[in-house]
Design an enzyme around this catalytic site. Structure first.
Site, PDB file in Angstrom:
ATOM      1  N   ARG A 167       0.828  -1.221   0.000  1.00  0.00           N
ATOM      2  CA  ARG A 167       0.000   0.000   0.000  1.00  0.00           C
ATOM      3  C   ARG A 167       0.862   1.271   0.000  1.00  0.00           C
ATOM      4  NH1 ARG A 167      -3.262  -3.576  -0.567  1.00  0.00           N
ATOM      5  NH2 ARG A 167      -5.391  -3.625   0.236  1.00  0.00           N
TER       6      ARG A 167
ATOM      7  N   SER B 165     -10.930  -0.896   3.294  1.00  0.00           N
ATOM      8  CA  SER B 165     -10.164  -1.033   4.537  1.00  0.00           C
ATOM      9  C   SER B 165      -9.783   0.353   5.046  1.00  0.00           C
ATOM     10  CB  SER B 165      -8.867  -1.808   4.296  1.00  0.00           C
ATOM     11  OG  SER B 165      -9.128  -3.075   3.779  1.00  0.00           O
TER      12      SER B 165
ATOM     13  N   GLU C 204      -5.275   3.622   6.299  1.00  0.00           N
ATOM     14  CA  GLU C 204      -4.943   3.357   4.903  1.00  0.00           C
ATOM     15  C   GLU C 204      -5.560   4.459   4.050  1.00  0.00           C
ATOM     16  OE1 GLU C 204      -6.421   1.837   1.543  1.00  0.00           O
ATOM     17  OE2 GLU C 204      -6.208  -0.249   2.171  1.00  0.00           O
TER      18      GLU C 204
HETATM   19  N1  EPU Z   1     -10.563 -10.897  10.161  1.00  0.00           N
HETATM   20  C1  EPU Z   1     -11.305 -11.028  11.324  1.00  0.00           C
HETATM   21  N2  EPU Z   1     -12.383 -10.221  11.509  1.00  0.00           N
HETATM   22  C2  EPU Z   1     -12.756  -9.291  10.606  1.00  0.00           C
HETATM   23  C3  EPU Z   1     -12.010  -9.148   9.426  1.00  0.00           C
HETATM   24  C4  EPU Z   1     -10.914  -9.961   9.219  1.00  0.00           C
HETATM   25  O1  EPU Z   1     -11.003 -11.858  12.163  1.00  0.00           O
HETATM   26  O2  EPU Z   1     -13.758  -8.608  10.874  1.00  0.00           O
HETATM   27  C5  EPU Z   1      -9.384 -11.760   9.954  1.00  0.00           C
HETATM   28  C6  EPU Z   1      -9.685 -13.137   9.445  1.00  0.00           C
HETATM   29  O3  EPU Z   1      -8.823 -14.011  10.167  1.00  0.00           O
HETATM   30  C7  EPU Z   1      -9.237 -13.149   8.011  1.00  0.00           C
HETATM   31  C8  EPU Z   1      -8.127 -12.118   8.031  1.00  0.00           C
HETATM   32  O4  EPU Z   1      -8.514 -11.177   9.022  1.00  0.00           O
HETATM   33  O5  EPU Z   1      -8.790 -14.399   7.625  1.00  0.00           O
HETATM   34  C9  EPU Z   1      -7.934 -11.415   6.714  1.00  0.00           C
HETATM   35  O6  EPU Z   1      -9.175 -10.854   6.292  1.00  0.00           O
HETATM   36  P1  EPU Z   1      -9.479 -10.548   4.754  1.00  0.00           P
HETATM   37  O7  EPU Z   1      -9.152 -11.706   3.908  1.00  0.00           O
HETATM   38  O8  EPU Z   1     -10.852  -9.963   4.671  1.00  0.00           O
HETATM   39  O9  EPU Z   1      -8.379  -9.445   4.377  1.00  0.00           O
HETATM   40  P2  EPU Z   1      -7.851  -8.152   5.136  1.00  0.00           P
HETATM   41  O10 EPU Z   1      -6.467  -8.417   5.561  1.00  0.00           O
HETATM   42  O11 EPU Z   1      -8.815  -7.707   6.167  1.00  0.00           O
HETATM   43  C10 EPU Z   1      -6.787  -7.124   2.968  1.00  0.00           C
HETATM   44  C11 EPU Z   1      -6.830  -5.820   2.230  1.00  0.00           C
HETATM   45  C12 EPU Z   1      -8.119  -5.709   1.411  1.00  0.00           C
HETATM   46  C13 EPU Z   1      -8.161  -6.869   0.426  1.00  0.00           C
HETATM   47  C14 EPU Z   1      -8.090  -8.199   1.227  1.00  0.00           C
HETATM   48  C15 EPU Z   1      -8.005  -9.410   0.332  1.00  0.00           C
HETATM   49  C16 EPU Z   1      -5.530  -4.293   3.600  1.00  0.00           C
HETATM   50  C17 EPU Z   1      -5.557  -3.096   4.501  1.00  0.00           C
HETATM   51  N3  EPU Z   1      -6.722  -4.724   3.172  1.00  0.00           N
HETATM   52  O12 EPU Z   1      -7.842  -7.090   3.931  1.00  0.00           O
HETATM   53  O13 EPU Z   1      -8.075  -4.493   0.688  1.00  0.00           O
HETATM   54  O14 EPU Z   1      -9.324  -6.843  -0.348  1.00  0.00           O
HETATM   55  O15 EPU Z   1      -6.897  -8.204   2.064  1.00  0.00           O
HETATM   56  O16 EPU Z   1      -6.728  -9.508  -0.233  1.00  0.00           O
HETATM   57  O17 EPU Z   1      -4.464  -4.789   3.269  1.00  0.00           O
HETATM   58  C18 EPU Z   1      -8.702  -2.182   0.757  1.00  0.00           C
HETATM   59  O18 EPU Z   1      -7.498  -1.920   0.719  1.00  0.00           O
HETATM   60  O19 EPU Z   1      -9.570  -1.271   0.802  1.00  0.00           O
HETATM   61  C19 EPU Z   1      -9.129  -3.578   0.786  1.00  0.00           C
HETATM   62  C20 EPU Z   1     -10.406  -3.919   0.894  1.00  0.00           C
END
Ligand code: EPU
Length: 340
Positions: free
Chosen positions: A164, A239, A335
């Site tokens: 990012r 995010s 972010e």
């Molecule tokens: N999780 C929770 N509770 C929640 C949300 C997430 O426990 O309410 C945990 C779960 O264990 C899950 C892990 O977090 O397995 C990862 O969650 P997710 O796959 O939804 O991904 P993220 O890390 O929350 C990132 C990016 C997203 C992108 C997804 C998929 C960042 C800041 N965000 O989210 O990007 O779509 O991975 O690759 O890196 C964005 O930048 O706006 C965005 C949506």
């Protein structure tokens, strides 16, 4: 080119927040942009650039000039059996470009389906999702130097891409306006990335074992729609925080106390922890405070249910930061671009 006064920015930010711009204009070409930069409104005031407005939190009126980048065009520059090189205007909608790529059987951006925002904003923060970042298909971009008005070229290394991150958020912050982006995509034979667990699971659910780029795009759209609110229905900017990186030794300390804390190994003994998990553990998931709150299916997303105020969302973000710092000793960084 026309510079308007006292314009509501509500239609121009996906949080759907009310805030007025003292001056507002749209740039439809590089020449337009160069002319705008020479006006007294641009020279004598603070300037805010807007693409799709999907990564911004407006906490008050903006007392300067807002330039919405509206440079359009998708131009095939070069094609052979293996790859295509495409030049895209910064104002093109990212997801519409992805759909166009899939229609033409150009591969490399399918995992980045349904990301809101514009082409110009994509390299700015090196957009990424489901195991892929734009830097993997990025060739170069053309940006206008705000001081000189000249067009300069930045290739992949020049952009200093990170998680990012890019040079445009750091070393040369505020100095350039991204006008055109050139991507290098695969033609016909594609290198698919289905390593992200949720993609593999969704493809299985869909009964697909030899996926095409269209299948991957469909799977990503399905996953995103199940977790992330549609900004047309509920104001949000994806995010809100970045996933923090901590030292392995600190992670192990936390693991002893919170045995199910997720973590992804990075080089140099670092661990990336999902901020969504940390926020959920602090009890914020699905919380509603008046018109604003935390999304009930993904705690990393702050939402405006309609009528919310930017300053209240920022207060909420700070409360969340405070509770995560108290419980886990981890500081969360936004972010989104917070305008205060
Ligand atoms: N999780 C929770 N509770 C929640 C949300 C997430 O426990 O309410 C945990 C779960 O264990 C899950 C892990 O977090 O397995 C990862 O969650 P997710 O796959 O939804 O991904 P993220 O890390 O929350 C990132 C990016 C997203 C992108 C997804 C998929 C960042 C800041 N965000 O989210 O990007 O779509 O991975 O690759 O890196 C964005 O930048 O706006 C965005 C949506």
């Amino acid at each position: 080119m026309q510079i308007e006064k006292n314009i509501s920015l509500k239609p121009y930010n996906t949080f759907g927040l009310e805030a007025k711009a003292r001056y507002f204009t749209e740039a439809q070409s590089i020449e337009d942009l160069q002319a705008i930069l020479k006006t007294s409104e641009a020279q004598d005031n603070e300037v805010l650039l807007l693409g799709g407005g999907s990564n911004i939190l407006l906490t008050k009126d903006f007392d300067g000039l807002v330039i919405k980048i509206d440079i359009k065009g998708i131009e095939l520059q070069h094609e052979n059996n293996e790859e295509v090189v495409v030049k895209v205007g910064a104002g093109e909608n990212w997801h519409e470009f992805v759909l166009e790529a899939i229609k033409n059987n150009w591969g490399g951006v399918e995992n980045l389906s349904l990301i809101p925002g514009t082409m110009g904003a994509a390299p700015m923060q090196n957009i990424g999702a489901y195991g892929v970042e734009i830097k993997e298909v990025f060739d170069y971009l053309l940006a206008v130097n705000r001081k000189t008005g000249k067009v300069e070229k930045f290739n992949n290394t020049d952009c200093q891409f990170g998680y990012r991150e890019s040079i445009f958020k750091n070393v040369v912050k505020g100095e350039y306006i991204i006008a055109e982006v050139v991507l290098r995509l695969s033609n016909n034979e594609h290198k698919l990335n289905t390593s992200y667990g949720a993609i593999a699971d969704t493809l299985k659910e869909m009964g697909i074992d030899k996926p095409t780029i269209k299948d991957i795009s469909d799977a990503v759209i399905k996953i995103r729609q199940s977790k992330l609110p549609d900004p047309k229905k509920i104001g949000n900017s994806g995010s809100f925080f970045k996933n923090p990186t901590i030292d392995k030794i600190d992670y192990e300390g936390l693991k002893a106390e919170f045995s199910d804390i997720p973590g992804y190994e990075l080089p140099e003994d670092k661990i990336k922890v999902p901020a969504g998990w940390l926020i959920e553990q602090c009890g914020w998931k699905g919380k509603k405070i008046g018109d604003i709150g935390v999304h009930d299916k993904q705690a990393l997303v702050l939402v405006n249910h309609g009528g919310g105020k930017g300053e209240d969302i920022w207060d909420l973000a700070q409360e969340i930061q405070k509770s995560v710092a108290e419980k886990f000793g981890i500081s969360l960084n936004p972010e989104v671009n917070v305008i205060r």
